[in-house]
Design a protein around this motif. Structure first.
Motif, PDB file in Angstrom:
ATOM      1  N   LEU A 167     -53.466  -3.403 -11.487  1.00 23.91           N
ATOM      2  CA  LEU A 167     -52.822  -4.717 -11.450  1.00 23.91           C
ATOM      3  C   LEU A 167     -53.168  -5.453 -12.744  1.00 23.91           C
ATOM      4  O   LEU A 167     -54.342  -5.632 -13.063  1.00 23.91           O
ATOM      5  CB  LEU A 167     -53.299  -5.512 -10.236  1.00 23.91           C
ATOM      6  CG  LEU A 167     -52.592  -6.855 -10.018  1.00 23.91           C
ATOM      7  CD1 LEU A 167     -51.189  -6.639  -9.477  1.00 23.91           C
ATOM      8  CD2 LEU A 167     -53.394  -7.739  -9.064  1.00 23.91           C
ATOM      9  N   THR A 168     -52.153  -5.878 -13.484  1.00 23.75           N
ATOM     10  CA  THR A 168     -52.370  -6.561 -14.758  1.00 23.75           C
ATOM     11  C   THR A 168     -51.519  -7.824 -14.827  1.00 23.75           C
ATOM     12  O   THR A 168     -50.547  -7.995 -14.083  1.00 23.75           O
ATOM     13  CB  THR A 168     -51.991  -5.672 -15.964  1.00 23.75           C
ATOM     14  OG1 THR A 168     -50.561  -5.622 -16.082  1.00 23.75           O
ATOM     15  CG2 THR A 168     -52.548  -4.263 -15.815  1.00 23.75           C
ATOM     16  N   GLY A 169     -51.891  -8.689 -15.765  1.00 21.81           N
ATOM     17  CA  GLY A 169     -51.038  -9.808 -16.115  1.00 21.81           C
ATOM     18  C   GLY A 169     -49.958  -9.367 -17.089  1.00 21.81           C
ATOM     19  O   GLY A 169     -49.995  -8.247 -17.624  1.00 21.81           O
ATOM     20  N   SER A 170     -49.008 -10.248 -17.361  1.00 17.74           N
ATOM     21  CA  SER A 170     -47.869  -9.887 -18.203  1.00 17.74           C
ATOM     22  C   SER A 170     -48.253  -9.652 -19.653  1.00 17.74           C
ATOM     23  O   SER A 170     -47.531  -8.965 -20.387  1.00 17.74           O
ATOM     24  CB  SER A 170     -46.796 -10.974 -18.126  1.00 17.74           C
ATOM     25  OG  SER A 170     -47.332 -12.231 -18.557  1.00 17.74           O
ATOM     26  N   ALA A 171     -49.396 -10.195 -20.109  1.00 15.95           N
ATOM     27  CA  ALA A 171     -49.810 -10.047 -21.505  1.00 15.95           C
ATOM     28  C   ALA A 171     -50.785  -8.886 -21.706  1.00 15.95           C
ATOM     29  O   ALA A 171     -51.241  -8.666 -22.829  1.00 15.95           O
ATOM     30  CB  ALA A 171     -50.434 -11.353 -22.002  1.00 15.95           C
ATOM     31  N   ASP A 230     -55.255 -15.137  -9.946  1.00 15.70           N
ATOM     32  CA  ASP A 230     -55.141 -16.178 -10.973  1.00 15.70           C
ATOM     33  C   ASP A 230     -55.804 -15.737 -12.269  1.00 15.70           C
ATOM     34  O   ASP A 230     -55.249 -15.900 -13.363  1.00 15.70           O
ATOM     35  CB  ASP A 230     -55.799 -17.478 -10.494  1.00 15.70           C
ATOM     36  CG  ASP A 230     -55.041 -18.140  -9.353  1.00 15.70           C
ATOM     37  OD1 ASP A 230     -53.866 -17.786  -9.124  1.00 15.70           O
ATOM     38  OD2 ASP A 230     -55.641 -19.006  -8.681  1.00 15.70           O
ATOM     39  N   THR A 231     -57.011 -15.178 -12.155  1.00 14.56           N
ATOM     40  CA  THR A 231     -57.775 -14.787 -13.342  1.00 14.56           C
ATOM     41  C   THR A 231     -57.110 -13.640 -14.081  1.00 14.56           C
ATOM     42  O   THR A 231     -57.005 -13.653 -15.310  1.00 14.56           O
ATOM     43  CB  THR A 231     -59.214 -14.400 -12.948  1.00 14.56           C
ATOM     44  OG1 THR A 231     -59.827 -15.499 -12.259  1.00 14.56           O
ATOM     45  CG2 THR A 231     -60.047 -14.057 -14.171  1.00 14.56           C
ATOM     46  N   VAL A 232     -56.664 -12.621 -13.346  1.00 12.49           N
ATOM     47  CA  VAL A 232     -55.991 -11.486 -13.983  1.00 12.49           C
ATOM     48  C   VAL A 232     -54.705 -11.945 -14.666  1.00 12.49           C
ATOM     49  O   VAL A 232     -54.376 -11.495 -15.778  1.00 12.49           O
ATOM     50  CB  VAL A 232     -55.707 -10.379 -12.948  1.00 12.49           C
ATOM     51  CG1 VAL A 232     -54.800  -9.300 -13.535  1.00 12.49           C
ATOM     52  CG2 VAL A 232     -57.011  -9.758 -12.472  1.00 12.49           C
ATOM     53  N   ALA A 233     -53.982 -12.850 -14.029  1.00 18.12           N
ATOM     54  CA  ALA A 233     -52.734 -13.351 -14.626  1.00 18.12           C
ATOM     55  C   ALA A 233     -52.991 -14.105 -15.921  1.00 18.12           C
ATOM     56  O   ALA A 233     -52.181 -14.037 -16.864  1.00 18.12           O
ATOM     57  CB  ALA A 233     -52.011 -14.249 -13.630  1.00 18.12           C
ATOM     58  N   ASP A 234     -54.118 -14.812 -16.002  1.00 20.85           N
ATOM     59  CA  ASP A 234     -54.406 -15.672 -17.159  1.00 20.85           C
ATOM     60  C   ASP A 234     -55.231 -14.994 -18.239  1.00 20.85           C
ATOM     61  O   ASP A 234     -55.444 -15.590 -19.305  1.00 20.85           O
ATOM     62  CB  ASP A 234     -55.149 -16.928 -16.689  1.00 20.85           C
ATOM     63  CG  ASP A 234     -54.286 -17.831 -15.818  1.00 20.85           C
ATOM     64  OD1 ASP A 234     -53.043 -17.717 -15.911  1.00 20.85           O
ATOM     65  OD2 ASP A 234     -54.854 -18.623 -15.044  1.00 20.85           O
ATOM     66  N   LEU A 238     -58.122  -8.439 -18.943  1.00 21.62           N
ATOM     67  CA  LEU A 238     -58.598  -7.988 -17.635  1.00 21.62           C
ATOM     68  C   LEU A 238     -57.485  -7.336 -16.824  1.00 21.62           C
ATOM     69  O   LEU A 238     -56.325  -7.733 -16.876  1.00 21.62           O
ATOM     70  CB  LEU A 238     -59.174  -9.156 -16.825  1.00 21.62           C
ATOM     71  CG  LEU A 238     -60.483  -9.782 -17.293  1.00 21.62           C
ATOM     72  CD1 LEU A 238     -60.914 -10.862 -16.308  1.00 21.62           C
ATOM     73  CD2 LEU A 238     -61.576  -8.738 -17.437  1.00 21.62           C
ATOM     74  N   ALA A 239     -57.888  -6.327 -16.043  1.00 16.76           N
ATOM     75  CA  ALA A 239     -57.026  -5.723 -15.032  1.00 16.76           C
ATOM     76  C   ALA A 239     -57.896  -5.459 -13.814  1.00 16.76           C
ATOM     77  O   ALA A 239     -59.119  -5.628 -13.857  1.00 16.76           O
ATOM     78  CB  ALA A 239     -56.407  -4.428 -15.542  1.00 16.76           C
TER      79      ALA A 239
END
Length: 311
Positions: A167-171, A230-234, A238-239
């Motif tokens: 699971l990762t954020g878009s960046a 929230d943290t992974v998205a921002d 991090l993943a």
């Protein structure tokens, strides 16, 4: 052997004082003393030594204590055996959003006539103790980590191999990948603050890290899945790992990605545990239901630790 005297002995041993044991049992201190004396006469040994601080177990008392606890557990199971049909089936699912929760929802949909109590216990030791005492009827766990074999009276069957996803954020550097080989995750920061030392899932990830050279960080307080998302998205660096059957919802602007992991795909093995003497009629129904829904285990291209029971 009078079970009231055994129960009184265990209460006194746990409390360290006859007076506290009497308060717990709702009897007088004199009654506790009489019961202990009667048990000592039956056994032909001294169980306690009186001290200024209360009552301490003798060597014989220490030897008898685990057997006394087992006597009470057996008695509880004997009583439950004639009442189980009237109470709900009590099952531990570890977490409300995980794969085990989905399995139990499927069971409830297939058998709405069966009353259920769903509990969430932290680790396998607590779950096994609850199964043996009759507090619960079954638990979903990964078994059996090295050095922690199941007791002989606990049965298990593997019911689900759950693939792990990244699971990762878009960046994140891997956000646009359609899949990612497991070895490619070496050097990436995988953040999992929910890992609790001593649990079976901690043992699982310890082996995963060692075999594939990964970096899993469990630092920081665990504020739950919403804070994790929230943290992974921002945080682009991090993943985290997420079970494919874990049900999570996040705001659309989080832009989170679930990415399949391959070559091999690590799968988390869920098993059902129960006591071999548990007579609850719904337990057999649950096991039969899971047998019909379980897929094949150890499929080609997947990975589990070597200690996982292959069945």
């Amino acid at each position: 052997m009078d079970l009231d005297t055994v129960r009184t002995f265990v209460a006194a041993a746990d409390a360290g004082q006859f007076q506290e044991a009497a308060a717990e049992l709702g009897v007088t201190q004199q009654a506790v003393s009489k019961r202990i004396a009667a048990l000592e006469r039956t056994l032909g040994v001294r169980l306690f030594t009186r001290t200024p601080r209360g009552a301490e177990l003798t060597i014989d008392g220490q030897a008898f204590l685990p057997h006394a606890r087992e006597l009470l557990r057996v008695a509880e199971r004997a009583i439950a055996s004639v009442h189980t049909g009237r109470r709900p089936l009590r099952v531990d699912i570890i977490a409300s959003r995980g794969a085990a929760s989905g399995l139990m929802r499927g069971f409830h949909h297939a058998h709405p006539e069966i009353d259920l109590d769903v509990l969430m216990l932290l680790d396998i030791q607590a779950a096994v103790a609850a199964i043996r005492s009759g507090e619960i009827d079954a638990s979903f766990r990964a078994v059996a980590a090295p050095g922690r074999p199941l007791p002989e009276d606990i049965e298990s069957v593997r019911v689900l191999d759950e693939p792990l996803q990244l699971l990762t954020g878009s960046a994140h550097a891997l956000a646009n990948a359609r899949s990612v080989p497991l070895a490619q995750l070496a050097g990436h920061r995988i953040w999992m603050p929910g890992i609790v030392p001593g649990t079976e899932w901690a043992a699982y990830y310890e082996v995963l890290v060692a075999e594939f050279g990964l970096t899993i960080e469990a630092t920081g307080p665990n504020f739950g899945s919403d804070a994790l998302l929230d943290t992974v998205a921002d945080t682009p660096a991090l993943a985290t790992f997420m079970g494919a059957h874990t049900r999570l919802v996040w705001p659309a602007d989080h832009g989170l990605r679930r990415i399949p992991v391959t070559d091999p795909t690590p799968v988390y093995p869920h098993s059902l545990l129960w006591h071999r003497d548990n007579p609850h009629p719904a337990l057999a129904t649950l096991r039969a239901h899971l047998a019909t829904t379980a897929a094949a285990h150890d499929a080609a291209g997947t990975w589990t630790p070597s200690w996982v029971i292959p069945r």
